[in-house]
Write a protein that holds these residues in place. Structure first.
Motif, PDB file in Angstrom:
ATOM      1  N   ASP A 300      -2.468   3.755  11.252  1.00 57.41           N
ATOM      2  CA  ASP A 300      -2.734   2.957  11.536  1.00 57.41           C
ATOM      3  C   ASP A 300      -3.877   2.063   9.973  1.00 57.41           C
ATOM      4  O   ASP A 300      -3.196   1.315   9.595  1.00 57.41           O
ATOM      5  CB  ASP A 300      -3.442   2.511  12.390  1.00 57.41           C
ATOM      6  CG  ASP A 300      -1.790   2.852  13.545  1.00 57.41           C
ATOM      7  OD1 ASP A 300      -1.009   2.598  13.343  1.00 57.41           O
ATOM      8  OD2 ASP A 300      -2.312   2.827  14.899  1.00 57.41           O
ATOM      9  N   MET A 301      -5.000   2.674  10.346  1.00 56.33           N
ATOM     10  CA  MET A 301      -5.577   1.802   9.168  1.00 56.33           C
ATOM     11  C   MET A 301      -5.961   1.705   7.610  1.00 56.33           C
ATOM     12  O   MET A 301      -6.033   1.266   6.767  1.00 56.33           O
ATOM     13  CB  MET A 301      -7.731   2.246   9.731  1.00 56.33           C
ATOM     14  CG  MET A 301      -7.209   3.929   9.768  1.00 56.33           C
ATOM     15  SD  MET A 301      -8.745   4.451   9.576  1.00 56.33           S
ATOM     16  CE  MET A 301      -9.741   3.911   8.377  1.00 56.33           C
ATOM     17  N   LEU A 302      -4.566   2.912   7.357  1.00 59.09           N
ATOM     18  CA  LEU A 302      -4.112   2.756   5.625  1.00 59.09           C
ATOM     19  C   LEU A 302      -3.023   2.593   6.173  1.00 59.09           C
ATOM     20  O   LEU A 302      -2.621   2.325   4.464  1.00 59.09           O
ATOM     21  CB  LEU A 302      -4.114   4.002   5.412  1.00 59.09           C
ATOM     22  CG  LEU A 302      -5.025   5.018   5.438  1.00 59.09           C
ATOM     23  CD1 LEU A 302      -5.093   7.276   5.405  1.00 59.09           C
ATOM     24  CD2 LEU A 302      -6.683   4.224   5.106  1.00 59.09           C
ATOM     25  N   ARG A 303      -2.717   1.409   6.538  1.00 61.64           N
ATOM     26  CA  ARG A 303      -0.884   0.802   6.594  1.00 61.64           C
ATOM     27  C   ARG A 303      -0.953   0.203   5.197  1.00 61.64           C
ATOM     28  O   ARG A 303      -0.457   0.007   4.497  1.00 61.64           O
ATOM     29  CB  ARG A 303       0.188   0.599   7.631  1.00 61.64           C
ATOM     30  CG  ARG A 303       0.524   1.916   8.019  1.00 61.64           C
ATOM     31  CD  ARG A 303       0.940   1.143   9.940  1.00 61.64           C
ATOM     32  NE  ARG A 303       0.771   3.161  10.535  1.00 61.64           N
ATOM     33  CZ  ARG A 303       1.549   3.099  11.514  1.00 61.64           C
ATOM     34  NH1 ARG A 303       1.694   2.155  12.186  1.00 61.64           N
ATOM     35  NH2 ARG A 303       1.189   3.899  11.729  1.00 61.64           N
ATOM     36  N   LEU A 304      -2.235  -1.095   5.506  1.00 59.45           N
ATOM     37  CA  LEU A 304      -1.931  -1.654   4.718  1.00 59.45           C
ATOM     38  C   LEU A 304      -2.461  -1.638   3.102  1.00 59.45           C
ATOM     39  O   LEU A 304      -1.796  -2.217   2.010  1.00 59.45           O
ATOM     40  CB  LEU A 304      -3.227  -3.203   4.959  1.00 59.45           C
ATOM     41  CG  LEU A 304      -3.099  -4.498   4.211  1.00 59.45           C
ATOM     42  CD1 LEU A 304      -1.919  -5.586   3.859  1.00 59.45           C
ATOM     43  CD2 LEU A 304      -4.817  -5.467   5.163  1.00 59.45           C
ATOM     44  N   PRO A 305      -2.899  -0.613   2.637  1.00 61.53           N
ATOM     45  CA  PRO A 305      -3.219  -0.411   1.358  1.00 61.53           C
ATOM     46  C   PRO A 305      -2.754   0.789   0.876  1.00 61.53           C
ATOM     47  O   PRO A 305      -2.177   0.470  -0.198  1.00 61.53           O
ATOM     48  CB  PRO A 305      -4.812   0.495   1.918  1.00 61.53           C
ATOM     49  CG  PRO A 305      -5.573   0.121   2.666  1.00 61.53           C
ATOM     50  CD  PRO A 305      -3.601  -0.156   3.461  1.00 61.53           C
ATOM     51  N   MET A 306      -1.737   0.793   1.789  1.00 59.89           N
ATOM     52  CA  MET A 306      -0.390   1.667   1.530  1.00 59.89           C
ATOM     53  C   MET A 306       1.122   1.049   1.274  1.00 59.89           C
ATOM     54  O   MET A 306       1.498   1.171   0.270  1.00 59.89           O
ATOM     55  CB  MET A 306       0.660   2.728   2.857  1.00 59.89           C
ATOM     56  CG  MET A 306       1.736   3.956   2.516  1.00 59.89           C
ATOM     57  SD  MET A 306       1.428   4.981   1.223  1.00 59.89           S
ATOM     58  CE  MET A 306       2.841   5.722   1.047  1.00 59.89           C
ATOM     59  N   VAL A 307       0.482  -0.200   2.084  1.00 60.19           N
ATOM     60  CA  VAL A 307       2.227  -1.131   1.314  1.00 60.19           C
ATOM     61  C   VAL A 307       1.350  -2.107   0.412  1.00 60.19           C
ATOM     62  O   VAL A 307       2.188  -2.086  -1.309  1.00 60.19           O
ATOM     63  CB  VAL A 307       2.103  -2.880   2.340  1.00 60.19           C
ATOM     64  CG1 VAL A 307       2.848  -3.836   1.911  1.00 60.19           C
ATOM     65  CG2 VAL A 307       2.679  -2.178   3.863  1.00 60.19           C
ATOM     66  N   ILE A 308       0.016  -2.385  -0.524  1.00 61.31           N
ATOM     67  CA  ILE A 308      -0.173  -2.728  -1.318  1.00 61.31           C
ATOM     68  C   ILE A 308      -0.044  -1.311  -2.307  1.00 61.31           C
ATOM     69  O   ILE A 308       0.343  -2.290  -3.626  1.00 61.31           O
ATOM     70  CB  ILE A 308      -2.398  -2.917  -1.253  1.00 61.31           C
ATOM     71  CG1 ILE A 308      -1.947  -4.049  -0.525  1.00 61.31           C
ATOM     72  CG2 ILE A 308      -2.556  -3.077  -3.314  1.00 61.31           C
ATOM     73  CD1 ILE A 308      -3.433  -4.365  -0.492  1.00 61.31           C
ATOM     74  N   LEU A 309      -0.190  -0.340  -2.106  1.00 64.41           N
ATOM     75  CA  LEU A 309       0.062   0.548  -3.117  1.00 64.41           C
ATOM     76  C   LEU A 309       1.367   0.600  -3.928  1.00 64.41           C
ATOM     77  O   LEU A 309       2.283   0.564  -4.962  1.00 64.41           O
ATOM     78  CB  LEU A 309      -0.473   2.253  -2.614  1.00 64.41           C
ATOM     79  CG  LEU A 309      -0.378   2.907  -3.906  1.00 64.41           C
ATOM     80  CD1 LEU A 309      -0.667   2.811  -5.234  1.00 64.41           C
ATOM     81  CD2 LEU A 309      -0.619   4.670  -3.257  1.00 64.41           C
ATOM     82  N   ALA A 310       2.732   1.128  -2.493  1.00 66.47           N
ATOM     83  CA  ALA A 310       3.718   0.884  -3.011  1.00 66.47           C
ATOM     84  C   ALA A 310       4.727  -0.286  -3.346  1.00 66.47           C
ATOM     85  O   ALA A 310       5.436   0.592  -4.339  1.00 66.47           O
ATOM     86  CB  ALA A 310       4.595   0.793  -1.304  1.00 66.47           C
ATOM     87  N   THR A 311       3.929  -1.697  -2.823  1.00 69.37           N
ATOM     88  CA  THR A 311       4.346  -2.975  -4.152  1.00 69.37           C
ATOM     89  C   THR A 311       3.653  -2.523  -5.563  1.00 69.37           C
ATOM     90  O   THR A 311       4.417  -2.872  -5.891  1.00 69.37           O
ATOM     91  CB  THR A 311       3.432  -3.853  -3.297  1.00 69.37           C
ATOM     92  OG1 THR A 311       4.119  -4.235  -1.593  1.00 69.37           O
ATOM     93  CG2 THR A 311       3.754  -4.760  -3.739  1.00 69.37           C
ATOM     94  N   MET A 312       2.807  -1.663  -5.799  1.00 66.28           N
ATOM     95  CA  MET A 312       2.831  -2.430  -7.025  1.00 66.28           C
ATOM     96  C   MET A 312       3.568  -0.888  -7.470  1.00 66.28           C
ATOM     97  O   MET A 312       3.600  -0.567  -9.231  1.00 66.28           O
ATOM     98  CB  MET A 312       1.006  -1.191  -7.390  1.00 66.28           C
ATOM     99  CG  MET A 312      -0.025  -2.669  -6.961  1.00 66.28           C
ATOM    100  SD  MET A 312      -1.677  -1.445  -6.727  1.00 66.28           S
ATOM    101  CE  MET A 312      -2.129  -1.275  -8.373  1.00 66.28           C
ATOM    102  N   ALA A 313       3.671   0.097  -7.245  1.00 67.98           N
ATOM    103  CA  ALA A 313       4.854   0.947  -7.858  1.00 67.98           C
ATOM    104  C   ALA A 313       6.039   0.922  -7.972  1.00 67.98           C
ATOM    105  O   ALA A 313       6.755   0.633  -9.187  1.00 67.98           O
ATOM    106  CB  ALA A 313       4.610   2.176  -6.879  1.00 67.98           C
ATOM    107  N   THR A 314       6.367  -0.180  -6.564  1.00 68.78           N
ATOM    108  CA  THR A 314       8.261  -0.944  -7.274  1.00 68.78           C
ATOM    109  C   THR A 314       7.434  -1.473  -8.412  1.00 68.78           C
ATOM    110  O   THR A 314       8.634  -2.196  -8.527  1.00 68.78           O
ATOM    111  CB  THR A 314       8.696  -1.635  -5.683  1.00 68.78           C
ATOM    112  OG1 THR A 314       6.867  -2.676  -5.332  1.00 68.78           O
ATOM    113  CG2 THR A 314       8.125  -0.431  -5.134  1.00 68.78           C
TER     114      THR A 314
END
Length: 638
Positions: A300-314
């Motif tokens: 849960d605590m890492l999902r927002l950073p994961m969204v940001i990282l995935a957005t940068m990757a896309t």
């Protein structure tokens, strides 16, 4: 652009272990963005897409096994191991392969078929380059709904803003942003592997899916449904052609190192991790998790950073596709399939970095329409795949010609190998045809439009040249009559001609109306070879026609910039050096007239005429100084 000596030097340097490792590191940021972002939506779509599957061990193991073996057969074996051997002086991609085959295939009929296939694959690429940014960015932003369900209404607006920003930065070039690509993607792939490995450790039974039996079992149990699932499974290998197309930038060695040593393991670990997580859940929990398994891998605590990282990757993946569209268009222009377009070079040191405004804005409008119309990545997934699988199937056709006609492999090797690729790619393509009513029509429509434009321009240009040659005056007759019928003035006149024979119409009009000739008259033709680069030592061919007349042919590769003034500065055996302030360039601008017996359908002739009127001028395309150019018009019937 580098010449042959530079290319050899570059490939020599690539052989050094440190250089190879550095190039492999850089390749992760440029080449693998498209296929690297597929885990965000590929596994999910096989279960919740147009043909949903039951969530049980047979289907989870079957899908994971299909993804594994698809990645091995399509990406690793076909593209990375075999097609990367088919380099055109170090360059890869469909157009480079097309040019390579055209040099080797003697049959006119077979050659025409190869051209049609290559051009159609290029046309399909434009459909793919519109859908990739839309589905990639949208799927990443949708991760916000995993963090907070109430954010769903903001997904489309945020995706639209990000995509507009992406296309707006293209004109400034990507060299500075590119320096950040590799570190971001390295972190992204590491995170994929770590999150996937955690789930595999928690549920190691998923590793049984390595056995292809589970893929076969999936088909034996579900048959037609399993076949339809291929339409979603193929999303895991989209972007595979980028490995081949970008071979010239990094070399096959570094690309293979980064693929086999880092990217492929990270992707497979993540896919197995998603399968392990879903397999370890029961009932409603599994049904809920399969709606977005990629982001649910993270705590849960890492999902927002994961969204940001995935957005940068896309964002990076989309950038690579857009740059690829510019590069493919540039190659198509040089090979004569696309009219001259305004092209800007965005880097003083890297000539391969270009920006084509019309392509950028057309892509942007199409991508925004896709996002606003389809609204979510699941709907877009229905439009995705048909263009990719079509291009992969065409690559297999070209590969078959390559193995038989160029490499001359024994048939007992070629037949089973090509049969496997045709079976796999054909199954993927047919499975994706079921998506046509739900959105698959879009890339096919774009492909059909692009194919029509490319073939119309190629045929119209050929016909126009033939008509001009029919009325062309032999240069020998002209020089003898012109030297006594016109006043000679100081300076140099360069008359640009599309043909290496006859007298250009601009020269005839000039002497007819102005009744003067410069003391040095150069009839220049720029020829684009079917190789990526032409060595500087072979840049020009010169013929002294006597009485101050010269014929010059400049040779360029289809990856090179045609900078005529720069080439002239290196030439001193054409009656002396060229002084741009004492040189005038004369261009012919053709106007098409209706023909009583048109060689093309009337609508195609009108389309060609429209493309001719809107093409960039030769002055801009050849980088001619604007204050030294004179244009003279002529009329042509085709």
């Amino acid at each position: 652009m580098p010449d042959d000596a530079q290319m050899v030097s570059a490939h020599t340097r690539r052989d050094a272990p440190s250089a190879k490792a550095k190039l492999a590191f850089s390749a992760v940021g440029i080449v693998f963005g498209d296929i690297g972002t597929s885990p965000i939506y590929a596994f999910r779509e096989t279960f919740v897409g147009p043909h949903p599957l039951a969530i049980d061990r047979i289907h989870v193991f079957g899908v994971v096994s299909l993804i594994l073996w698809s990645m091995i057969l399509v990406v690793a074996v076909k593209y990375v191991v075999i097609l990367m051997r088919a380099d055109n002086k170090g360059q890869g991609g469909t157009l480079a392969l097309l040019a390579l085959l055209m040099r080797q295939v003697n049959s006119a009929k077979r050659g025409s078929l190869i051209v049609v296939l290559g051009v159609f694959a290029t046309a399909l690429f434009y459909g793919d380059s519109m859908i990739t940014p839309a589905i990639s960015v949208l799927s990443a932003v949708e991760g916000l709904t995993v963090v907070q369900a109430g954010l769903e209404p903001l997904v489309v607006p945020i995706a639209v803003v990000l995509l507009i920003m992406l296309f707006m930065i293209q004109k400034s070039g990507t060299s500075k942003v590119g320096a950040l690509f590799a570190p971001v993607m390295i972190v992204y792939f590491l995170v994929l592997a770590v999150l996937g490995m955690i789930q595999i450790v928690n549920n190691p039974v998923i590793l049984y899916a390595i056995n292809p039996y589970y893929a076969l079992q999936f088909f034996m149990v579900d048959k037609w449904t399993a076949f339809l699932a291929l339409g979603s499974v193929v999303l895991a290998v989209t972007g595979s052609e980028a490995l081949y197309a970008d071979m010239g930038h990094f070399g096959k060695g570094p690309l293979r190192l980064s693929w086999f040593g880092f990217v492929m393991p990270a992707l497979l670990i993540n896919y197995f991790g998603q399968g392990a997580m879903i397999d370890g859940l029961d009932g409603a929990a599994a049904q809920q998790a399969v709606e977005n398994p990629f982001f649910l891998l993270a705590p849960d605590m890492l999902r927002l950073p994961m969204v940001i990282l995935a957005t940068m990757a896309t964002f990076i993946a989309s950038q690579a596709v857009i740059s690829g569209a510019f590069s493919v268009t540039h190659q198509a222009i040089q090979l004569g399939f696309v009219p001259r377009l305004s092209t800007q070079h965005t880097s003083e040191s890297e000539q391969g970095q270009i920006y084509i405004p019309i392509i950028n804005w057309v892509l942007m409008i199409a991508v925004l329409i896709l996002v606003i119309t389809f609204k979510n990545s699941s709907n877009l997934a229905s439009a995705y795949g048909i263009a990719v699988t079509g291009a992969m199937l065409i690559d297999t056709c070209l590969l078959a010609v390559l193995l038989v006609s160029v490499w001359r492999w024994k048939l007992f090797w070629v037949v089973p190998l090509v049969a496997i690729f045709f079976l796999v790619d054909g199954a993927y393509f047919v499975a994706n045809t079921t998506k046509i009513p739900d959105g698959g029509w879009f890339p096919l429509l774009i492909g059909a439009v692009a194919f029509t434009l490319l073939t119309t321009w190629s045929k119209g240009r050929k016909l126009m040249r033939e008509r001009m040659m029919e009325v062309a005056l032999p240069i020998e007759i002209f020089t003898k009559s012109a030297k006594s019928s016109a006043t000679r003035v100081s300076g140099t006149a360069i008359f640009m001609s599309s043909s290496t024979r006859g007298v250009p119409s601009a020269l005839l009009h000039n002497i007819k109306h102005n009744k003067v000739l410069h003391e040095r008259v150069v009839i220049m033709t720029v020829e684009i070879q079917d190789v990526p680069f032409v060595d500087e030592s072979e840049r020009y061919h010169l013929t002294d026609l006597g009485d101050g007349f010269w014929r010059m042919i400049l040779h360029y590769g289809f990856m090179q910039e045609t900078n005529v003034p720069l080439a002239l500065l290196a030439i001193d055996d054409c009656g002396g050096k060229f002084d741009m302030m004492q040189t005038s360039f004369f261009l012919s601008r053709q106007t098409l007239l209706p023909s009583e017996k048109p060689a093309m359908a009337m609508w195609r002739e009108k389309l060609f005429s429209w493309m001719l009127r809107n093409a960039a001028t030769a002055m801009e395309f050849f980088r001619l100084p604007t204050n030294r150019v004179v244009e003279l018009g002529s009329q042509v019937r085709i």
